[in-house]
Design a protein around this motif. Sequence first.
Motif, PDB file in Angstrom:
ATOM      1  N   GLY A  88       1.015   6.510  -6.702  1.00 21.49           N
ATOM      2  CA  GLY A  88      -0.092   7.545  -7.141  1.00 21.49           C
ATOM      3  C   GLY A  88       0.368   8.976  -6.707  1.00 21.49           C
ATOM      4  O   GLY A  88      -0.242   9.728  -7.728  1.00 21.49           O
ATOM      5  N   LEU A  89       1.226   9.253  -6.184  1.00 19.55           N
ATOM      6  CA  LEU A  89       1.695  10.689  -5.870  1.00 19.55           C
ATOM      7  C   LEU A  89       2.443  11.114  -7.002  1.00 19.55           C
ATOM      8  O   LEU A  89       2.354  12.249  -7.668  1.00 19.55           O
ATOM      9  CB  LEU A  89       2.494  10.760  -4.767  1.00 19.55           C
ATOM     10  N   GLY A 143       0.757   3.964  -2.934  1.00 17.54           N
ATOM     11  CA  GLY A 143       0.614   5.244  -2.543  1.00 17.54           C
ATOM     12  C   GLY A 143       1.589   6.071  -3.213  1.00 17.54           C
ATOM     13  O   GLY A 143       1.228   7.334  -3.868  1.00 17.54           O
ATOM     14  N   LEU A 172       0.829  -1.259   0.026  1.00 15.79           N
ATOM     15  CA  LEU A 172       0.177  -0.105   0.028  1.00 15.79           C
ATOM     16  C   LEU A 172       0.748   1.283   0.136  1.00 15.79           C
ATOM     17  O   LEU A 172       0.645   2.275  -0.661  1.00 15.79           O
ATOM     18  CB  LEU A 172      -1.012  -0.055   1.266  1.00 15.79           C
TER      19      LEU A 172
END
Length: 257
Positions: free
Chosen positions: A182-183, A179, A175
């Motif tokens: 995703g950034l 994440g 995760l």
Amino acid sequence: MRREKTAEAQPDILSKVPQVTLAFWVIKILATTVGETGGDALSMTLNLGYAVSSLIFLVFFAITLAAQMGAKRYHPLFYWAVVVATTTVGTTTSDYLDRTVGLGYVKSSIILFCAVLAVLIVWHFSTGKIEFDHITTHKDEIFYWVTILISNTLGTALGDFTATTTGLGFERGALVFAGLIGLVAAAHYLTNLPDSVLFWSAYVLTRPLGATLGDTLTKPSAEGGLDLGRITSSLVIGGAMGILVVLFSRRKSAEAK
């Protein structure tokens, strides 16, 4: 500043690498995951050890790279075979450095991260820029694959460090890296950072994501995994990856007509 929207890029028929699309990243994550499970299957399940497994995967890497370098245009089978080869040899080489040599996850991660930066810097000074979606020269292709080989080795150590040394576990480690990717994706749309910087940042991060996902699938339940088996997981993930490569390659061929 927010990045201005541009028209969708057209296929580069001269480039020897695929277009960077969502499909590219999905297949790349599958490749890094199968690299983790496949590398562990050879070194641990078949008990060949890290050194012997690394030599076997180095031979596999050399064969696939020769086919890729010999091709005149982008060939999906050759390209993704080399990617898988770098992830498998990266897995066993990293484990050899971390566990057999005794460098540990932190030291090996720092060394390999510096190595990735060094290759990118030399690449920039040698050719004037760092490519990622327009690889047409022999020199760029060499730098491209060396960067990928080292980054996939780095990703294994970084994934293991995050999941085990910090105590986050495999699922939460996955995760974390999801994440971070995703950034990077958000930065692509919301900033004017160079595309090459964002691409290689995301590329490095997909390897520890694949490593933690692979360990989540195959590690014993006592260690926080699902205990699905390394060989079975490798075959299933590899099959899914192969199907996606074929489907998206056919789609691109149909769009080009």
